[in-house]
Scaffold this active site. Structure first.
Site, PDB file in Angstrom:
ATOM      1  N   CYS A 183     -16.207   1.727   0.483  1.00  0.00           N
ATOM      2  CA  CYS A 183     -15.056   0.855   0.749  1.00  0.00           C
ATOM      3  C   CYS A 183     -14.648   0.869   2.216  1.00  0.00           C
ATOM      4  O   CYS A 183     -13.979  -0.047   2.671  1.00  0.00           O
ATOM      5  CB  CYS A 183     -13.884   1.279  -0.129  1.00  0.00           C
ATOM      6  SG  CYS A 183     -13.392   2.989   0.151  1.00  0.00           S
ATOM      7  N   ARG A 242     -13.735  -8.550   1.104  1.00  0.00           N
ATOM      8  CA  ARG A 242     -12.305  -8.353   0.836  1.00  0.00           C
ATOM      9  C   ARG A 242     -11.545  -9.658   1.071  1.00  0.00           C
ATOM     10  O   ARG A 242     -10.657 -10.023   0.305  1.00  0.00           O
ATOM     11  CB  ARG A 242     -11.743  -7.243   1.751  1.00  0.00           C
ATOM     12  CG  ARG A 242     -12.284  -5.846   1.455  1.00  0.00           C
ATOM     13  CD  ARG A 242     -11.754  -5.282   0.156  1.00  0.00           C
ATOM     14  NE  ARG A 242     -10.317  -5.250   0.098  1.00  0.00           N
ATOM     15  CZ  ARG A 242      -9.546  -4.267   0.584  1.00  0.00           C
ATOM     16  NH1 ARG A 242     -10.111  -3.211   1.124  1.00  0.00           N
ATOM     17  NH2 ARG A 242      -8.235  -4.306   0.473  1.00  0.00           N
ATOM     18  N   HIS A 275      -7.217   1.017  -6.584  1.00  0.00           N
ATOM     19  CA  HIS A 275      -7.375   0.089  -5.442  1.00  0.00           C
ATOM     20  C   HIS A 275      -8.023  -1.191  -5.991  1.00  0.00           C
ATOM     21  O   HIS A 275      -9.196  -1.473  -5.739  1.00  0.00           O
ATOM     22  CB  HIS A 275      -8.254   0.756  -4.386  1.00  0.00           C
ATOM     23  CG  HIS A 275      -8.217   0.100  -3.033  1.00  0.00           C
ATOM     24  ND1 HIS A 275      -7.472  -1.029  -2.755  1.00  0.00           N
ATOM     25  CD2 HIS A 275      -8.843   0.433  -1.858  1.00  0.00           C
ATOM     26  CE1 HIS A 275      -7.640  -1.366  -1.479  1.00  0.00           C
ATOM     27  NE2 HIS A 275      -8.466  -0.486  -0.924  1.00  0.00           N
ATOM     28  N   ARG A 279       0.888  -1.176   0.000  1.00  0.00           N
ATOM     29  CA  ARG A 279       0.000   0.000   0.000  1.00  0.00           C
ATOM     30  C   ARG A 279       0.921   1.220   0.000  1.00  0.00           C
ATOM     31  O   ARG A 279       1.682   1.427   0.951  1.00  0.00           O
ATOM     32  CB  ARG A 279      -0.893  -0.006   1.235  1.00  0.00           C
ATOM     33  CG  ARG A 279      -1.545   1.329   1.485  1.00  0.00           C
ATOM     34  CD  ARG A 279      -2.693   1.253   2.466  1.00  0.00           C
ATOM     35  NE  ARG A 279      -3.820   0.574   1.875  1.00  0.00           N
ATOM     36  CZ  ARG A 279      -5.056   0.577   2.395  1.00  0.00           C
ATOM     37  NH1 ARG A 279      -5.302   1.231   3.511  1.00  0.00           N
ATOM     38  NH2 ARG A 279      -6.041  -0.050   1.787  1.00  0.00           N
TER      39      ARG A 279
HETATM   40  N1   CP Z   1     -11.165  -0.270   2.186  1.00  0.00           N
HETATM   41  C1   CP Z   1      -9.906  -0.365   2.630  1.00  0.00           C
HETATM   42  O1   CP Z   1      -8.958  -0.559   1.876  1.00  0.00           O
HETATM   43  O2   CP Z   1      -9.783  -0.238   3.983  1.00  0.00           O
HETATM   44  P1   CP Z   1      -8.416  -0.091   4.802  1.00  0.00           P
HETATM   45  O3   CP Z   1      -7.843   1.258   4.442  1.00  0.00           O
HETATM   46  O4   CP Z   1      -8.808  -0.161   6.252  1.00  0.00           O
HETATM   47  O5   CP Z   1      -7.486  -1.197   4.405  1.00  0.00           O
HETATM   48  N1  NVA Z   2      -9.886   6.709  -1.185  1.00  0.00           N
HETATM   49  C1  NVA Z   2      -9.504   6.247   0.127  1.00  0.00           C
HETATM   50  C2  NVA Z   2      -9.699   4.782   0.235  1.00  0.00           C
HETATM   51  C3  NVA Z   2      -9.332   4.180   1.562  1.00  0.00           C
HETATM   52  C4  NVA Z   2      -9.485   2.685   1.598  1.00  0.00           C
HETATM   53  C5  NVA Z   2      -8.054   6.630   0.393  1.00  0.00           C
HETATM   54  O1  NVA Z   2      -7.228   6.485  -0.502  1.00  0.00           O
HETATM   55  O2  NVA Z   2      -7.764   7.084   1.497  1.00  0.00           O
END
Ligand code: CP
Ligand code: NVA
Length: 307
Positions: A264, A292, A129, A102
């Protein structure tokens, strides 16, 4: 080398196969458990940003297959700062069997894939994502059978989550609509790619400003935070622009009666979504979050070349 970096890298048939496998893995898990298909394998999980769902669902997915996962925090790695991305990729390739990352900069996840000799999974970047997109499609498929011909409406910021949702809709023949304020449009290259996918699948794409027009006849209303991770210094400005894009009971009542509401997560209740909607009869938020786990199991088996 099989990576999982973007929905756009996969054909409609490959995506549907992954989704069908996720359905089988979910059923298997609910009937007693998955077999030890990743026994002895360890997934290194590089996080430059916080996470609840991505971290825990990947960790548990590995455990359910008798594998293991190793959490590597932003402080430990300092990706691209303490050490170059290319060096991190090559070092970790000798220790673990796969990577999930990430990152802030999408180029970093591409560089990890370029330099590692093990599979890399994109666990969110500033651009997309894709793991979320797979869980979203699984959730929509569970409710409506399949995506073809469904109206999926994203209300809010044209962000990373919206890119992956648009791409999986366009690949699988759903009609994707987004309503976003001026200045918060989807990435234009992602839109160009989506147009190509939609022309093959028969899906339609609509780019609107008005959330009310966007949700008309929608099977799915989707929203996400107004301020994504890494944009915190813009949050005051965004909080002035986005309130007309709140998904509240009025907006939901303008969609189809059987519509589901998706997010999400994490949700900012009272901003992009109200409590009434998040906890109401149309909400798919928690089944979506749970999916997920199942979608990522299919992704893990794919990148590890199992079956
Ligand atoms: N939706 C999602 O990716 O959640 P997190 O940021 O908690 O991993
Ligand atoms: N768009 C959000 C998604 C988090 C899962 C972000 O990037 O923070």
């Amino acid at each position: 080398m099989k990576h999982f970096l973007a929905i756009s890298d996969f054909s409609p048939a490959e995506l549907q196969n992954l989704l069908d496998r996720a359905v089988r893995l979910k059923d298997e898990r609910q009937k007693g458990g998955n077999p030890p298909l990743l026994k002895g394998k360890v997934l290194g999980m590089i996080f430059q940003k916080p996470s609840l769902r991505t971290r825990v669902s990947f960790d548990m997915a590995m455990r359910h297959f008798d594998g293991d996962a190793l959490y590597l925090s932003p402080q430990e790695i300092g990706l691209g700062k303490r050490e170059s991305v290319a060096d991190v990729a090559r070092v970790l390739s000798g220790y673990v069997d796969g990577l999930m990352a990430r990152v802030f900069d999408h180029a970093h996840v591409l560089d990890l894939a370029k330099w590692s000799s093990i599979p890399v999974i994109n666990g969110l970047s500033d651009y997309n994502h894709p793991c979320q997109g797979m869980a979203d499609a699984l959730t929509i498929q569970e409710k409506f059978g399949n995506l073809k011909g469904l109206n999926v409406s994203f209300v809010g910021d044209g962000n990373n989550v919206a890119v992956s949702l648009m791409h999986i809709c366009a690949k699988l023949g759903a009609n994707f609509t987004i309503a976003s304020p001026e200045g918060y449009d989807l990435n234009s290259k992602a839109v160009e790619a989506a147009k190509e996918f939609a022309s093959t699948s028969g899906g339609k794409l609509s780019f609107l400003r008005d959330p009310h027009s966007a949700v008309k006849d929608a099977h799915v209303i989707y929203t996400d935070t107004w301020t994504s991770m890494g944009q915190e210094e813009e949050s005051a400005r965004r909080e002035k622009v986005f309130p007309p894009y709140q998904v509240n009971a009025q907006l939901v009542s303008e969609a189809r009666p059987e519509a589901i509401v998706m997010h999400c997560l994490p949700a900012h209740r009272g901003q992009e979504i109200t409590d009434e909607v998040a906890d109401g009869p149309h909400s798919a938020l928690f089944p979506q979050a749970h999916n997920r786990l199942h979608a990522q199991k299919a992704i893990l088996l794919h990148v590890f070349g199992i079956g």
